[in-house]
Design a protein around this motif. Structure first.
Motif, PDB file in Angstrom:
ATOM      1  N   PHE A 238      24.185  63.821  40.396  1.00 18.01           N
ATOM      2  CA  PHE A 238      24.929  64.578  40.507  1.00 18.01           C
ATOM      3  C   PHE A 238      24.325  64.681  42.255  1.00 18.01           C
ATOM      4  O   PHE A 238      25.255  64.597  43.441  1.00 18.01           O
ATOM      5  N   TYR A 239      22.944  64.992  42.254  1.00 18.17           N
ATOM      6  CA  TYR A 239      22.914  65.198  44.333  1.00 18.17           C
ATOM      7  C   TYR A 239      23.055  63.673  44.712  1.00 18.17           C
ATOM      8  O   TYR A 239      22.491  62.925  45.946  1.00 18.17           O
ATOM      9  N   LEU A 240      22.017  62.439  43.689  1.00 18.47           N
ATOM     10  CA  LEU A 240      22.442  61.359  44.359  1.00 18.47           C
ATOM     11  C   LEU A 240      23.066  61.636  44.778  1.00 18.47           C
ATOM     12  O   LEU A 240      23.532  60.461  46.463  1.00 18.47           O
ATOM     13  N   GLY A 241      24.366  60.998  44.225  1.00 18.46           N
ATOM     14  CA  GLY A 241      25.541  60.865  44.531  1.00 18.46           C
ATOM     15  C   GLY A 241      26.343  61.701  45.890  1.00 18.46           C
ATOM     16  O   GLY A 241      26.919  61.312  46.678  1.00 18.46           O
ATOM     17  N   TYR A 242      26.197  62.594  45.552  1.00 17.51           N
ATOM     18  CA  TYR A 242      26.013  63.988  46.543  1.00 17.51           C
ATOM     19  C   TYR A 242      25.512  63.413  47.825  1.00 17.51           C
ATOM     20  O   TYR A 242      26.480  63.058  48.960  1.00 17.51           O
ATOM     21  N   ALA A 243      23.897  63.968  48.226  1.00 19.95           N
ATOM     22  CA  ALA A 243      23.212  62.761  49.110  1.00 19.95           C
ATOM     23  C   ALA A 243      23.897  61.328  49.883  1.00 19.95           C
ATOM     24  O   ALA A 243      24.439  61.572  51.261  1.00 19.95           O
ATOM     25  N   ILE A 244      24.217  60.658  48.706  1.00 16.09           N
ATOM     26  CA  ILE A 244      25.014  59.454  49.672  1.00 16.09           C
ATOM     27  C   ILE A 244      26.430  59.244  50.068  1.00 16.09           C
ATOM     28  O   ILE A 244      26.333  58.781  51.159  1.00 16.09           O
ATOM     29  N   ARG A 245      27.236  60.039  49.476  1.00 17.88           N
ATOM     30  CA  ARG A 245      28.876  60.319  50.197  1.00 17.88           C
ATOM     31  C   ARG A 245      28.462  61.289  51.119  1.00 17.88           C
ATOM     32  O   ARG A 245      28.851  61.156  52.136  1.00 17.88           O
ATOM     33  N   LYS A 246      27.421  62.204  51.511  1.00 13.68           N
ATOM     34  CA  LYS A 246      27.335  63.180  52.537  1.00 13.68           C
ATOM     35  C   LYS A 246      26.320  62.951  53.100  1.00 13.68           C
ATOM     36  O   LYS A 246      25.738  63.492  54.498  1.00 13.68           O
ATOM     37  N   GLY A 247      25.613  62.082  53.264  1.00 16.70           N
ATOM     38  CA  GLY A 247      24.034  61.870  54.512  1.00 16.70           C
ATOM     39  C   GLY A 247      23.495  62.604  54.457  1.00 16.70           C
ATOM     40  O   GLY A 247      22.945  63.004  55.270  1.00 16.70           O
ATOM     41  N   ALA A 248      23.101  63.744  53.172  1.00 19.83           N
ATOM     42  CA  ALA A 248      22.415  64.256  52.862  1.00 19.83           C
ATOM     43  C   ALA A 248      20.880  64.243  52.549  1.00 19.83           C
ATOM     44  O   ALA A 248      20.745  63.163  52.579  1.00 19.83           O
ATOM     45  N   ALA A 249      20.005  65.412  53.199  1.00 21.84           N
ATOM     46  CA  ALA A 249      18.238  64.059  52.321  1.00 21.84           C
ATOM     47  C   ALA A 249      18.384  64.530  51.021  1.00 21.84           C
ATOM     48  O   ALA A 249      19.127  65.580  50.243  1.00 21.84           O
ATOM     49  N   LEU A 250      17.835  63.862  50.263  1.00 16.95           N
ATOM     50  CA  LEU A 250      17.203  63.901  48.510  1.00 16.95           C
ATOM     51  C   LEU A 250      16.412  64.417  48.919  1.00 16.95           C
ATOM     52  O   LEU A 250      15.002  64.085  49.141  1.00 16.95           O
ATOM     53  N   CYS A 251      16.118  65.832  48.030  1.00 15.93           N
ATOM     54  CA  CYS A 251      14.888  66.391  47.735  1.00 15.93           C
ATOM     55  C   CYS A 251      14.759  65.437  45.718  1.00 15.93           C
ATOM     56  O   CYS A 251      15.099  65.872  44.797  1.00 15.93           O
ATOM     57  N   LEU A 252      12.990  64.718  46.214  1.00 19.34           N
ATOM     58  CA  LEU A 252      12.649  64.424  45.305  1.00 19.34           C
ATOM     59  C   LEU A 252      11.837  65.336  44.096  1.00 19.34           C
ATOM     60  O   LEU A 252      10.446  65.416  44.774  1.00 19.34           O
ATOM     61  N   ASP A 253      11.483  66.478  42.943  1.00 18.72           N
ATOM     62  CA  ASP A 253      10.466  67.307  42.853  1.00 18.72           C
ATOM     63  C   ASP A 253       9.475  66.843  42.049  1.00 18.72           C
ATOM     64  O   ASP A 253      10.127  66.343  40.813  1.00 18.72           O
ATOM     65  N   MET A 254       8.272  66.594  42.132  1.00 18.77           N
ATOM     66  CA  MET A 254       7.756  65.702  40.886  1.00 18.77           C
ATOM     67  C   MET A 254       7.880  66.916  39.833  1.00 18.77           C
ATOM     68  O   MET A 254       7.356  65.987  38.495  1.00 18.77           O
ATOM     69  N   GLY A 255       8.153  67.340  39.201  1.00 10.49           N
ATOM     70  CA  GLY A 255       7.606  68.382  38.425  1.00 10.49           C
ATOM     71  C   GLY A 255       9.406  68.232  37.547  1.00 10.49           C
ATOM     72  O   GLY A 255       9.522  69.612  36.177  1.00 10.49           O
ATOM     73  N   HIS A 256      10.652  68.024  38.431  1.00 14.56           N
ATOM     74  CA  HIS A 256      11.711  68.451  37.749  1.00 14.56           C
ATOM     75  C   HIS A 256      12.767  66.496  37.272  1.00 14.56           C
ATOM     76  O   HIS A 256      13.731  66.477  36.888  1.00 14.56           O
ATOM     77  N   PHE A 257      11.476  66.001  36.817  1.00  8.13           N
ATOM     78  CA  PHE A 257      12.186  64.893  35.680  1.00  8.13           C
ATOM     79  C   PHE A 257      11.482  65.101  34.711  1.00  8.13           C
ATOM     80  O   PHE A 257      10.417  65.125  34.523  1.00  8.13           O
ATOM     81  N   HIS A 258      11.724  63.710  33.458  1.00  7.61           N
ATOM     82  CA  HIS A 258      10.566  63.682  32.179  1.00  7.61           C
ATOM     83  C   HIS A 258       9.469  63.610  32.877  1.00  7.61           C
ATOM     84  O   HIS A 258       8.913  62.959  33.485  1.00  7.61           O
ATOM     85  N   PRO A 259       9.212  64.490  31.575  1.00  9.22           N
ATOM     86  CA  PRO A 259       7.615  63.979  31.514  1.00  9.22           C
ATOM     87  C   PRO A 259       6.966  62.522  32.103  1.00  9.22           C
ATOM     88  O   PRO A 259       6.226  62.156  33.327  1.00  9.22           O
ATOM     89  N   THR A 260       7.498  61.787  31.582  1.00  8.40           N
ATOM     90  CA  THR A 260       7.196  60.264  31.292  1.00  8.40           C
ATOM     91  C   THR A 260       7.486  59.745  32.677  1.00  8.40           C
ATOM     92  O   THR A 260       7.745  58.522  33.125  1.00  8.40           O
ATOM     93  N   GLU A 261       8.065  59.941  33.478  1.00 10.92           N
ATOM     94  CA  GLU A 261       9.177  59.177  34.611  1.00 10.92           C
ATOM     95  C   GLU A 261       8.419  59.469  35.505  1.00 10.92           C
ATOM     96  O   GLU A 261       7.439  59.969  36.342  1.00 10.92           O
ATOM     97  N   ASN A 262       7.877  57.961  36.679  1.00 13.62           N
ATOM     98  CA  ASN A 262       7.111  57.890  37.385  1.00 13.62           C
ATOM     99  C   ASN A 262       8.490  57.958  38.646  1.00 13.62           C
ATOM    100  O   ASN A 262       9.267  57.683  38.727  1.00 13.62           O
ATOM    101  N   VAL A 263       8.334  59.443  39.461  1.00 12.40           N
ATOM    102  CA  VAL A 263       8.800  59.976  40.300  1.00 12.40           C
ATOM    103  C   VAL A 263       8.389  58.803  41.907  1.00 12.40           C
ATOM    104  O   VAL A 263       8.732  58.176  42.266  1.00 12.40           O
ATOM    105  N   ALA A 264       7.582  58.462  41.398  1.00 18.06           N
ATOM    106  CA  ALA A 264       7.144  57.477  42.662  1.00 18.06           C
ATOM    107  C   ALA A 264       7.739  56.639  43.105  1.00 18.06           C
ATOM    108  O   ALA A 264       8.210  56.012  44.221  1.00 18.06           O
ATOM    109  N   ASP A 265       8.457  55.936  41.565  1.00 14.63           N
ATOM    110  CA  ASP A 265       9.269  54.571  41.684  1.00 14.63           C
ATOM    111  C   ASP A 265      10.451  54.609  42.435  1.00 14.63           C
ATOM    112  O   ASP A 265      10.723  53.966  42.924  1.00 14.63           O
ATOM    113  N   LYS A 266      11.033  56.386  42.109  1.00 18.45           N
ATOM    114  CA  LYS A 266      12.277  56.425  43.054  1.00 18.45           C
ATOM    115  C   LYS A 266      12.226  56.394  44.456  1.00 18.45           C
ATOM    116  O   LYS A 266      13.407  56.449  44.376  1.00 18.45           O
ATOM    117  N   LEU A 267      11.099  56.294  45.027  1.00 17.58           N
ATOM    118  CA  LEU A 267      11.390  56.629  46.406  1.00 17.58           C
ATOM    119  C   LEU A 267      11.938  55.740  46.934  1.00 17.58           C
ATOM    120  O   LEU A 267      12.933  55.075  47.559  1.00 17.58           O
TER     121      LEU A 267
END
Length: 412
Positions: A238-267
């Motif tokens: 939801f927020y990825l699409g919203y940030a793209i549409r609105k030109g907002a910054a996207l916040c990536l919180d390292m605790g807000h994803f599945h434990p096996t996801e590599n949040v650094a990879d998302k950058l």
């Protein structure tokens, strides 16, 4: 090992330690105020929920007033090399008045602005969409009740106005980050309705426009939370699409994803589509458990992505953890310094050689280099960084941290 010896060793690898130190000195980290008082804030709202936010432990020394929190922060900044920022939540207002969330004004934060300006600390800000009776359903901006949505929309608008006032007072940018706890405990039947309401509420908050160089709006996703296990309205998608549409910054919180996801990879992935990224760096031992960050592989990976992808001008780094089982001031100091150490290690890496080997599909050389540089004397360069700014290391740091904790332990 001396710094001069370490400098020569890194030079053999084609790395300029002086350039690395200069670059590190220019990277500001936004220190989160809520570590100092266990995310309680300075409102009194009987019966209000925490929105799934809970600090564990009862270690003595919790800040009970804005003055105590500022004193703790002053000490912590004095133990951390570099010039940094403060991330302030809206319910940390400092006033004798008792405004509700939809009534807060810039004047309620004047003591914070005056203090931060005198300390040379830039401010960031967050609306507080939790710990309030109107958030007890774990619904705010997506609530079916228009009156409750209007209350939180007005809170969000006022927070942006306050952020703009802070920026004007300090002459710089304020990141204003929006996170809401909205979701459903059990399986919903109208996910689209909730997300349409959240989108419309966000649109209302983000109007009018403020100069981007003063207010940088960010939106923060979450996988799930306590009481919203079945569906989080503000998901990553939801927020990825919203940030793209609105030109907002996207916040990536390292605790807000599945434990096996590599949040650094998302950058690098999201950096191709959004103009700016806000990081909330945390340590999710068991999902979003917000432990004090260590100098571990996840933090090193995040720092490497920021440096290797050349994102330092587009990424704002903030911390987000709260641990009440240990000294709260020590937690700040350890966490910020570990983030800096990870950034320094990335800056001291032979990027050109590593990227060249990868581009040539020479994965053997890439692995050799990756492993061998782990043995380089990063600590000697870090010690030099601290020494130049008169910041303690080793046993001297331990002594200072323990001494301050002893001075505040009587707070209970």
């Amino acid at each position: 090992m001396s710094y001069s010896e370490a400098r020569e060793m890194f030079a053999d690898w084609g790395v300029d330690t002086e350039a690395a130190l200069d670059k590190l000195a220019g990277i500001a980290i936004s220190v989160h105020c809520w570590q100092g008082d266990d995310v309680r804030g300075f409102e009194t709202r009987a019966g209000a929920s925490g929105g799934g936010i809970q600090a564990t432990g009862n270690h003595p020394g919790r800040a009970r007033t804005p003055d105590e929190l500022r004193a703790d922060l002053e000490f912590a900044y004095g133990m951390i090399p570099g010039r940094h920022r403060l991330n302030l939540h809206a319910f940390y207002l400092d006033t004798d008045e008792t405004p509700d969330r939809d009534e807060i004004e810039l004047g309620h934060f004047t003591p914070w602005i005056d203090w931060a300006t005198a300390q040379g600390i830039g401010l960031d800000f967050n609306p507080t969409f939790f710990a309030h009776p109107k958030a007890d359903d774990n619904l705010t901006l997506s609530h079916p009740d228009q009156g409750i949505r209007d209350f939180w929309i007005e809170h969000g608008r006022r927070c942006r106005e306050i952020a703009d006032g802070m920026a004007a007072a300090q002459g710089g940018e304020v990141v204003n980050n929006i996170w809401v706890p909205d979701g459903s405990k059990d399986n919903p039947v109208d996910r689209m309705g909730a997300r349409r309401r959240l989108e419309a509420s966000l649109d209302a908050i983000l109007s009018p426009d403020y100069p981007r160089e003063r207010v940088l709006d960010a939106v923060e996703s979450k996988l799930f939370g306590i009481g919203v296990e079945a569906m989080t309205v503000g998901s990553h998608e939801f927020y990825l699409g919203y940030a793209i549409r609105k030109g907002a910054a996207l916040c990536l919180d390292m605790g807000h994803f599945h434990p096996t996801e590599n949040v650094a990879d998302k950058l690098s992935a999201v950096a191709l589509s959004v103009p700016d990224i806000l990081l909330h760096v945390s340590r999710p031992m068991r999902w979003d458990s917000d432990h004090v960050i260590l100098l571990d592989d996840s933090i090193r990976a995040m720092a490497q992505e920021v440096i290797f992808a050349e994102l330092t001008d587009r990424v704002r780094i903030g911390l987000d953890f709260f641990d009440a089982t240990i000294s709260r001031t020590a937690a700040w100091v350890i966490g910020v310094r570990n983030m800096q150490k990870a950034l320094l290690e990335a800056l001291l890496s032979p990027q050109a050689q590593l990227k060249q080997a990868e581009a040539a599909l020479d994965f053997t050389t890439r692995m050799i280099l990756t492993e061998e540089i782990k043995g380089l004397p990063h600590a000697a360069v870090w010690d030099e960084f601290c020494a130049r700014q008169d910041r303690p290391t080793g046993l001297a740091l331990q002594s200072r941290l323990e001494g301050y904790q002893a001075s505040v332990a009587s707070r209970g």
